[in-house]
Design an enzyme around this catalytic site. Structure first.
Site, mmCIF file in Angstrom:
data_model
loop_
_atom_site.group_PDB
_atom_site.id
_atom_site.type_symbol
_atom_site.label_atom_id
_atom_site.label_comp_id
_atom_site.label_asym_id
_atom_site.label_seq_id
_atom_site.Cartn_x
_atom_site.Cartn_y
_atom_site.Cartn_z
ATOM 1 N N ASP A 121 -4.167 6.918 3.394
ATOM 2 C CA ASP A 121 -3.858 5.801 2.557
ATOM 3 C C ASP A 121 -3.229 5.077 3.940
ATOM 4 O OD1 ASP A 121 -3.861 3.338 1.640
ATOM 5 O OD2 ASP A 121 -2.098 3.665 -0.123
ATOM 6 N N ASP A 155 -7.341 -1.065 4.841
ATOM 7 C CA ASP A 155 -6.569 -0.358 3.728
ATOM 8 C C ASP A 155 -7.688 0.695 3.320
ATOM 9 O OD1 ASP A 155 -5.424 0.540 2.023
ATOM 10 O OD2 ASP A 155 -4.222 -1.637 0.872
#
Length: 376
Positions: free
Chosen positions: A88, A267
């Protein structure tokens, strides 16, 4: 002769990157609907504003991982214990479920870390509490060796989760999170894995595919077989998220007002493109109604996102996402509005964009590079 040596060294450095296979889960329409409902709720806005007023970017309720699609194998301990974690770039801590988590259902549905099984475990014991959109996790920090595709971070401080709540952690296919953003948004300002790792090249790159395509994380560095042309780099303008200078958004021939007021955050832990309603609602309106049966997704305009004046074009085939539904497959818009409130000037640019563009996250130079992904 010197030039030849330099070329050989460069080629060798490219070859050193390990290909980490990413498991890809198809998200469901109910996942998307639940995420939209929460991001547009008064509760979300209130929680965002509370965190922003406290200048706390470590606990913003943006993340909920209900729509997470990609996970990779990470090991912790010696001998290694294996976990499937979300790589992430929108968060900064590493956590896994603990074998001492006795009273939370998610801990029984996923792999858990047993410190007694590891000869390199060192007790820390300080507590942490992470809040997410659909719940949260609590636990304590521990110290052990973490390894990702042969890239090791010895004596690395990570989270052992002893309590977890939220549908994402019950239904999700993740055993935890591998945060890859900046230390500024790391809870307790702990080092980020890639910075603590025993490699000189502090960079990594993603090739994200659809369900029928290969998905790979290359660490460290890049693999030139995964993209066409040259990588075009953009400096990170704020070292919290991987934030870039977003200069404009265009839908067809029309510019979206206020777009340049927002930073573009790349992201990998978010499946869609999520932003303030001020810029997303006009985009959605200009896209028009999407045929949810997926029979015809043509006729929708191209969307151009620009960083530093460099254009990246998404066609309707890129930003219309196929998801599971009770009827089989449904098509949904890859742009989603959120009621962030004041003070959050970011557009969260997730997998919808990264599937189109191979993405190199380079902490050596604090920059992100993009090139057209090659899925052949």
């Amino acid at each position: 002769m010197l030039k030849l040596i330099l070329v050989v060294c460069l080629l060798a450095s490219v070859a050193l990157g390990v290909h980490v296979p990413l498991q890809h889960r198809q998200i469901s329409k109910s996942d998307i609907d639940a995420k939209r409902s929460f991001l547009q709720s008064a509760d979300f806005t209130e929680r965002m504003q509370t965190a922003l007023k406290a200048n706390d970017h470590t606990n913003l309720p943006i993340k909920d991982y209900t729509d997470t699609q990609y996970v990779a194998e990470v090991t912790v301990g010696n001998p290694p214990q294996s976990f499937m974690l979300v790589p992430d770039t929108g968060s900064s801590n590493l956590w896994v479920y603990s074998s001492t988590c006795y009273f939370s259902l998610p801990c029984y549905l996923h792999s858990s870390y047993g410190h007694k099984k590891s000869s390199t475990f060192v007790k820390d014991g300080n507590k942490f509490d992470l809040n997410y959109g659909s719940g949260g996790v609590k636990g304590h920090w521990s110290i052990d060796e973490a390894d990702f595709a042969g890239v090791a971070a010895p004596d690395f401080k990570f989270g052992e989760v002893t309590s977890a709540s939220g549908i994402a952690f019950i239904m999700g296919h993740l055993d935890g999170i591998l945060g890859l953003a900046y230390e500024a948004i790391s809870v307790d300002n702990l080092p980020v894995f890639i910075e603590a790792a025993d490699v000189e090249d502090k960079s990594f790159s993603f090739l994200l595919g659809h369900l029928d395509q290969e998905s790979v994380l290359v660490v460290p560095g890049v693999d030139e077989d995964f993209f066409t042309g040259d990588l075009v780099y953009h400096d990170v303008i704020e070292q919290m998220y991987w934030s870039l200078n977003m200069t404009s958004i265009q839908v067809g021939d029309e510019q979206i007002e206020h777009a340049s007021e927002f930073k573009g955050v790349i992201d990998s832990g978010t499946s869609l493109i999520v932003g303030d309603a001020k810029i997303i609602d006009p985009i959605i309106a200009k896209i028009g109604t999407i045929d949810q049966t997926c029979k015809d997704i043509s006729g929708h305009p191209d969307i151009t996102i620009s960083f530093d004046g460099i254009d990246y074009v998404l066609t309707s085939e890129d930003y219309i996402v196929q998801v599971k539904s009770f009827l089989g497959t449904a098509c949904v818009n890859g742009f989603m509005a959120a009621n962030f409130g004041e003070g959050f000037d970011y557009l969260i640019i997730g997998d919808v964009f990264m599937r189109k563009f191979y993405s190199h996250f380079d902490k050596n130079e604090n920059r992100v590079g993009f090139a057209l992904a090659d899925h052949s």
